[in-house]
Design a protein around this motif. Structure first.
Motif, mmCIF file in Angstrom:
data_model
loop_
_atom_site.group_PDB
_atom_site.id
_atom_site.type_symbol
_atom_site.label_atom_id
_atom_site.label_comp_id
_atom_site.label_asym_id
_atom_site.label_seq_id
_atom_site.Cartn_x
_atom_site.Cartn_y
_atom_site.Cartn_z
ATOM 1 N N LYS A 78 44.757 63.429 38.542
ATOM 2 C CA LYS A 78 45.109 63.879 37.193
ATOM 3 C C LYS A 78 46.485 63.313 36.842
ATOM 4 O O LYS A 78 47.370 63.276 37.692
ATOM 5 N N PHE A 79 46.645 62.907 35.593
ATOM 6 C CA PHE A 79 47.912 62.329 35.138
ATOM 7 C C PHE A 79 48.526 63.231 34.070
ATOM 8 O O PHE A 79 47.821 63.815 33.241
ATOM 9 N N TYR A 80 49.865 63.325 34.127
ATOM 10 C CA TYR A 80 50.643 64.054 33.120
ATOM 11 C C TYR A 80 51.738 63.109 32.618
ATOM 12 O O TYR A 80 52.593 62.685 33.391
ATOM 13 N N PRO A 99 53.178 52.290 44.105
ATOM 14 C CA PRO A 99 53.223 52.151 42.640
ATOM 15 C C PRO A 99 53.049 50.700 42.205
ATOM 16 O O PRO A 99 53.182 49.767 43.005
ATOM 17 N N SER A 100 52.775 50.519 40.915
ATOM 18 C CA SER A 100 52.724 49.179 40.346
ATOM 19 C C SER A 100 54.149 48.633 40.216
ATOM 20 O O SER A 100 55.135 49.339 40.449
ATOM 21 N N ILE A 101 54.267 47.371 39.810
ATOM 22 C CA ILE A 101 55.586 46.715 39.796
ATOM 23 C C ILE A 101 56.526 47.314 38.766
ATOM 24 O O ILE A 101 57.734 47.077 38.819
ATOM 25 N N MET A 102 56.023 48.102 37.832
ATOM 26 C CA MET A 102 56.871 48.629 36.764
ATOM 27 C C MET A 102 57.434 50.008 37.078
ATOM 28 O O MET A 102 58.245 50.522 36.305
ATOM 29 N N TYR A 103 57.040 50.614 38.195
ATOM 30 C CA TYR A 103 57.432 51.999 38.467
ATOM 31 C C TYR A 103 58.043 52.133 39.860
ATOM 32 O O TYR A 103 57.714 51.377 40.780
ATOM 33 N N ASN A 104 58.900 53.132 39.988
ATOM 34 C CA ASN A 104 59.362 53.651 41.277
ATOM 35 C C ASN A 104 58.744 55.028 41.459
ATOM 36 O O ASN A 104 58.583 55.778 40.493
ATOM 37 N N VAL A 114 47.981 50.815 34.375
ATOM 38 C CA VAL A 114 47.854 50.731 35.837
ATOM 39 C C VAL A 114 49.072 51.380 36.484
ATOM 40 O O VAL A 114 50.211 50.981 36.222
ATOM 41 N N ILE A 115 48.850 52.383 37.316
ATOM 42 C CA ILE A 115 49.925 53.163 37.919
ATOM 43 C C ILE A 115 50.174 52.760 39.367
ATOM 44 O O ILE A 115 51.305 52.612 39.811
ATOM 45 N N GLN A 161 44.349 54.328 37.036
ATOM 46 C CA GLN A 161 44.692 54.037 35.645
ATOM 47 C C GLN A 161 44.778 55.328 34.853
ATOM 48 O O GLN A 161 44.006 56.252 35.063
ATOM 49 N N ARG A 162 45.725 55.353 33.963
ATOM 50 C CA ARG A 162 45.926 56.512 33.092
ATOM 51 C C ARG A 162 45.601 56.122 31.654
ATOM 52 O O ARG A 162 45.508 54.945 31.308
ATOM 53 N N MET A 163 45.461 57.121 30.806
ATOM 54 C CA MET A 163 45.332 56.888 29.374
ATOM 55 C C MET A 163 46.727 56.661 28.804
ATOM 56 O O MET A 163 47.630 57.482 28.979
ATOM 57 N N ALA A 164 46.930 55.523 28.134
ATOM 58 C CA ALA A 164 48.247 55.218 27.570
ATOM 59 C C ALA A 164 48.583 56.228 26.475
ATOM 60 O O ALA A 164 47.778 56.485 25.581
#
Length: 432
Positions: free
Chosen positions: A161-163, A193-198, A251-252, A275-278
């Protein structure tokens, strides 16, 4: 033959009361049995290990190991023996033979041994195909095959689940259920994580210099039990400033799960990209940057907001209006010009306000659910540490509302209500 770890021998106790006909005979036999635990003969658990009596279950992520033996039962010497082992799945055929070279000769009552290993990565029917070719003394070429079929089962059920927080943070809740028939030792559950997140793991509690797991010191997962893991993903600095880029990221990352079963048999499962809903922010996004936790009643305090132009093409000319509510009063000039805001750029704005009503002033329902989520997590942690928690959820909710942004180019007004969260107390309570 499949190679697996041995299992503990299970002893079935047979006993009776002393006044029965056998008397103490059964009890004495159990005491003399070398497989029983001394002093606890009536327990079913023994001290011996037993070799596997059947093929057993194979689960996705485990390593399939097998022992292959080719024995010469004839009275002749055969030559040029080639043993080949292939694993056939629903989508591919894999060669598992350690060597592709032929053995020059095989004498009577001799054998060729081989051990193969394969990390199982597919669910469903697998067929181990063992093929043997050789040449007899008369020069005749012979060939035969044997098939061994087995099923690969799913060990874990993973739900996510994503928040989406207003600060561009993404909270991931992963529910992992053990759907096997034996307990598991959860060695590692991490998020890559993907390259955009820590990523920050929220599954431990810092206690002095050590971190204590919220699941206790023994991280065993019993059959059909479910465990929840929580992670916070924060955008990297180079991407955080690009509102349009972060907005469209779906993509998370992926979960990496490592466990052990029985006598240390290791398994590993890695999910596909999660994957989350943008989130949809619209043309203009207003987010909260800083706010005090507690303020005094009828005393001014400052909050810092961030206004972002989420459009990738259009420059906006914004005007800020501040409207008072029954509990919140804005301090400053309403209707002031903020100037031009270029596409995907942001500006920070410090605003002053005061509250005339005590209580907890909460923001929008999305952030209210975030507060409830953190509250449940905090309660979970406290209960794990055996701390008694008494909470009251019946606060007088009142909104911090009344900000309006008008785009003078399109004559479009964006309304922002429930944008801040602060607890207002009496000045006497804060001084104490």
């Amino acid at each position: 033959m499949r190679l697996t770890k041995p299992t503990l021998f299970t002893n079935i106790p047979v006993t009776c009361e002393e006044r029965d006909l056998p008397g103490d005979l059964f009890n004495q036999l159990m005491k003399d049995d070398p497989s029983t635990v001394k002093g606890a003969e009536t327990l079913m658990l023994g001290e011996m290990l037993t070799l596997p009596q059947n093929f057993g279950n194979i689960f996705l992520g485990e390593t399939f190991s097998s022992y292959i033996s080719v024995h010469n039962d004839s009275h002749q010497v055969v030559k040029d023996i080639l043993v080949k082992a292939d694993l056939q799945t629903s989508s591919q055929r894999l060669n598992l033979s350690a060597s592709s070279a032929a053995v020059a000769e095989l004498k009577q009552d001799c054998c060729i041994d081989d051990v193969i290993h394969h990390e199982v990565k597919e669910i469903g029917t697998h067929i181990l195909v063992c093929a043997v070719s050789y040449t007899t003394q008369t020069g005749e070429k012979m060939y035969f095959r044997k098939f061994f079929k087995f099923q690969v089962l799913k060990p874990l059920d993973v739900k996510t689940k994503f928040y989406n927080a207003e600060t561009d943070e993404v909270f991931l809740e992963a529910q992992i259920q053990n759907i096997t028939t034996s307990p598991m030792f959860m060695e590692k559950v991490s998020l890559e994580p993907s390259i955009m997140y820590n990523v920050v793991e929220l599954n431990t509690v810092s206690h002095t210099e050590d971190s204590i797991s919220t699941f206790g010191t023994r991280t065993y997962l019993q059959p059909m039990d479910t465990r929840q893991y929580l992670y916070c993903l924060k955008p990297k600095q180079e991407f955080a400033e690009k509102a349009g880029v972060i907005k469209g990221v779906t993509v998370i990352g992926k979960l990496d799960i490592v466990w052990k079963t029985n006598l240390g048999e290791r398994g590993r499962l890695q999910t596909s990209q999660l994957q989350r809903m943008a989130p949809g922010y619209g043309d203009v996004r207003l987010s909260l940057e800083t706010i005090p936790d507690t303020v005094n009643l009828e005393e001014p305090f400052d909050i810092t907001c961030k206004i972002t132009n989420c459009s990738s093409e259009r420059t906006m000319d914004l005007v800020l209006e501040m409207c008072n509510t029954n509990s919140i009063h804005w301090c400053g000039v309403s209707g002031r010009q903020l100037g031009k805001l270029h596409p995907t750029s942001s500006l920070h704005l410090t605003l002053t306000l005061l509250s005339s009503v005590q209580g907890l002033q909460v923001r929008a329902p999305s952030l209210r659910s975030r507060c409830v989520t953190f509250l449940l997590i905090w309660m979970h942690i406290c209960l794990r540490l055996k701390i008694r928690v008494i909470l009251s959820l019946f606060f007088p909710f009142q909104s911090v509302s009344g900000l309006r942004l008008t785009d003078t180019f399109l004559k479009r007004t964006y309304e922002y209500d429930d944008i801040a969260q602060v607890c207002v107390v009496s000045s006497k309570i804060k001084e104490n």
